[in-house]
Design an enzyme around this catalytic site. Sequence first.
Site, PDB file in Angstrom:
ATOM      1  N   CYS A 230     -24.146  -3.120   4.073  1.00  0.00           N
ATOM      2  CA  CYS A 230     -23.888  -4.118   3.025  1.00  0.00           C
ATOM      3  C   CYS A 230     -22.408  -4.479   2.983  1.00  0.00           C
ATOM      4  CB  CYS A 230     -24.378  -3.621   1.667  1.00  0.00           C
ATOM      5  SG  CYS A 230     -23.653  -2.057   1.164  1.00  0.00           S
TER       6      CYS A 230
ATOM      7  N   ASP B  96     -29.429  12.023  -0.702  1.00  0.00           N
ATOM      8  CA  ASP B  96     -28.326  11.320  -1.363  1.00  0.00           C
ATOM      9  C   ASP B  96     -27.310  12.347  -1.844  1.00  0.00           C
ATOM     10  OD1 ASP B  96     -28.221   8.175  -2.437  1.00  0.00           O
ATOM     11  OD2 ASP B  96     -26.903   9.513  -3.559  1.00  0.00           O
ATOM     12  N   SER B  97     -26.060  11.880  -2.050  1.00  0.00           N
ATOM     13  CA  SER B  97     -25.034  12.793  -2.557  1.00  0.00           C
ATOM     14  C   SER B  97     -25.038  12.833  -4.085  1.00  0.00           C
ATOM     15  CB  SER B  97     -23.660  12.374  -2.045  1.00  0.00           C
ATOM     16  OG  SER B  97     -23.419  11.024  -2.363  1.00  0.00           O
TER      17      SER B  97
HETATM   18  N1  SAH Z   1     -31.395   2.497  -0.491  1.00  0.00           N
HETATM   19  C1  SAH Z   1     -31.075   2.545  -1.914  1.00  0.00           C
HETATM   20  C2  SAH Z   1     -29.642   2.095  -2.194  1.00  0.00           C
HETATM   21  C3  SAH Z   1     -28.589   2.914  -1.490  1.00  0.00           C
HETATM   22  S1  SAH Z   1     -26.981   2.698  -2.127  1.00  0.00           S
HETATM   23  C4  SAH Z   1     -32.093   1.729  -2.706  1.00  0.00           C
HETATM   24  O1  SAH Z   1     -32.938   1.046  -2.093  1.00  0.00           O
HETATM   25  O2  SAH Z   1     -32.058   1.777  -3.921  1.00  0.00           O
HETATM   26  C5  SAH Z   1     -26.083   3.921  -1.276  1.00  0.00           C
HETATM   27  C6  SAH Z   1     -26.338   5.341  -1.735  1.00  0.00           C
HETATM   28  O3  SAH Z   1     -25.581   6.196  -0.889  1.00  0.00           O
HETATM   29  C7  SAH Z   1     -25.932   5.696  -3.147  1.00  0.00           C
HETATM   30  O4  SAH Z   1     -27.037   6.212  -3.828  1.00  0.00           O
HETATM   31  C8  SAH Z   1     -24.845   6.781  -3.011  1.00  0.00           C
HETATM   32  O5  SAH Z   1     -24.962   7.794  -3.993  1.00  0.00           O
HETATM   33  C9  SAH Z   1     -25.148   7.338  -1.646  1.00  0.00           C
HETATM   34  N2  SAH Z   1     -24.037   7.939  -0.894  1.00  0.00           N
HETATM   35  C10 SAH Z   1     -22.767   7.490  -0.760  1.00  0.00           C
HETATM   36  N3  SAH Z   1     -22.081   8.251   0.100  1.00  0.00           N
HETATM   37  C11 SAH Z   1     -22.935   9.227   0.528  1.00  0.00           C
HETATM   38  C12 SAH Z   1     -22.826  10.329   1.439  1.00  0.00           C
HETATM   39  N4  SAH Z   1     -21.688  10.563   2.101  1.00  0.00           N
HETATM   40  N5  SAH Z   1     -23.911  11.096   1.652  1.00  0.00           N
HETATM   41  C13 SAH Z   1     -25.070  10.855   0.992  1.00  0.00           C
HETATM   42  N6  SAH Z   1     -25.225   9.829   0.128  1.00  0.00           N
HETATM   43  C14 SAH Z   1     -24.183   9.028  -0.106  1.00  0.00           C
END
Ligand code: SAH
Length: 396
Positions: free
Chosen positions: A340, A252-253
């Site tokens: 989503c 994650d970022s």
């Molecule tokens: N699968 C997770 C929800 C994901 S929400 C669950 O079940 O709880 C999307 C996530 O993507 C967020 O945590 C956000 O911080 C991350 N994100 C957004 N852009 C990103 C990128 N370019 N690289 C890595 N992570 C990213």
Amino acid sequence: MNTTRWPYPVLHLKPGKEALLSKRHPWVYSRALAQAPDAVLVRLADASGRILGVGTASPDNALAARLFRFEDAPLDEAFFRARLESALVLRKELGLWASRGGCRWVFGEGDGLPGLVVDRYAQALVVQVGTAGLEALRELWWPLLFEIGQREGLSVFVERSQAGRREEGLEPVNRLLKGSLSGPVTVREGPAKLTVDLLRGQKTGFFLDQREHRLQVGRLSQGKRVLNAFGYTGGFSVHAGLGGALEVATLDSSAPALDQADQDWAANGLDPAAHLRMEGDAFELLRQLEPMSWDRVIVDPPAFAKQRKDVDKAFKAYKDVFRLGARATAPGGMLWCFSCSQHLDRARFQEVVWTALLEAGRDARVLAHLGQPSDHPYSLNHPEGFYLKGLWLRVE
Ligand code: SAH
């Protein structure tokens, strides 16, 4: 004119613009209106003056009005009580309303309350208000939510911002409404204990809509290496760990989200040495992974298409991360691709996954189409309420 007194002012449609409304679709775009709304609560009429329904409105939003009821009657206490109780009965019937669990109580249009979202996390409720009309009616629905919530044993009430508030002229919010909060709360999801930071987490703190898929990954992880891309606080990861995964990576970022993932991993009694933290941009980090080295790969990016006009650009972004996810998947492994974005429809979504797999040079079979869970219902009259799509694939 922000009166909540009944009867609300009449807002007229242009001639011939009543077709969707007569199908009980709750949305009215500004281009269908004969005049701009000058009240946040309106009775919507066709060009001849016949009242079609009652709802909220906004002068500056292209989505100019949202109907709550298709009859000429006020949005009063009895109305809100009936909708809130009915939404609650459904969650109870679904078996999702549990003292230590997480569950969406109100999902806007899907529960006949456009613009309102209410999530339960154990003893806490998180509310999101998306329209000026609901804001004007706060003195009606908020005491009810509080009353019913207390009756249900809830003691903490938090309010968070909802996307789209700006279009309605509303400021961002992030506050405790009632009760006290000493830190994040813990919810049970099957065998997992997951932490939700109600005031600082993304959205309402957590992504309840992935519950079923997290449980599924848990059941399929025994002895596997699992890659959880866009993993947020590691919900999928903890389930995989509890399901017996050999090694799990959370990518994650967000550093705070990954800190939480590490903490939750340990709090669930899992061996820290088996959890790999990958902090950074998924587009970069996925490229650096050894190809075909993960047995289970989850790719759950944020909504790349927030508006309809973004869909083409989003197509490429989804394709890139799904391709990289496929590349990382071991032969015979499983890949979950999610979107989503409400604006990317089912057909387009399948096309993007297909294109990604072709570009990765990998064959795949669809094991199931996935979607949002039953506490995120959408009305047949409002297909826009369907937003979460997933494809569960076996990759060769
Ligand atoms: N699968 C997770 C929800 C994901 S929400 C669950 O079940 O709880 C999307 C996530 O993507 C967020 O945590 C956000 O911080 C991350 N994100 C957004 N852009 C990103 C990128 N370019 N690289 C890595 N992570 C990213």
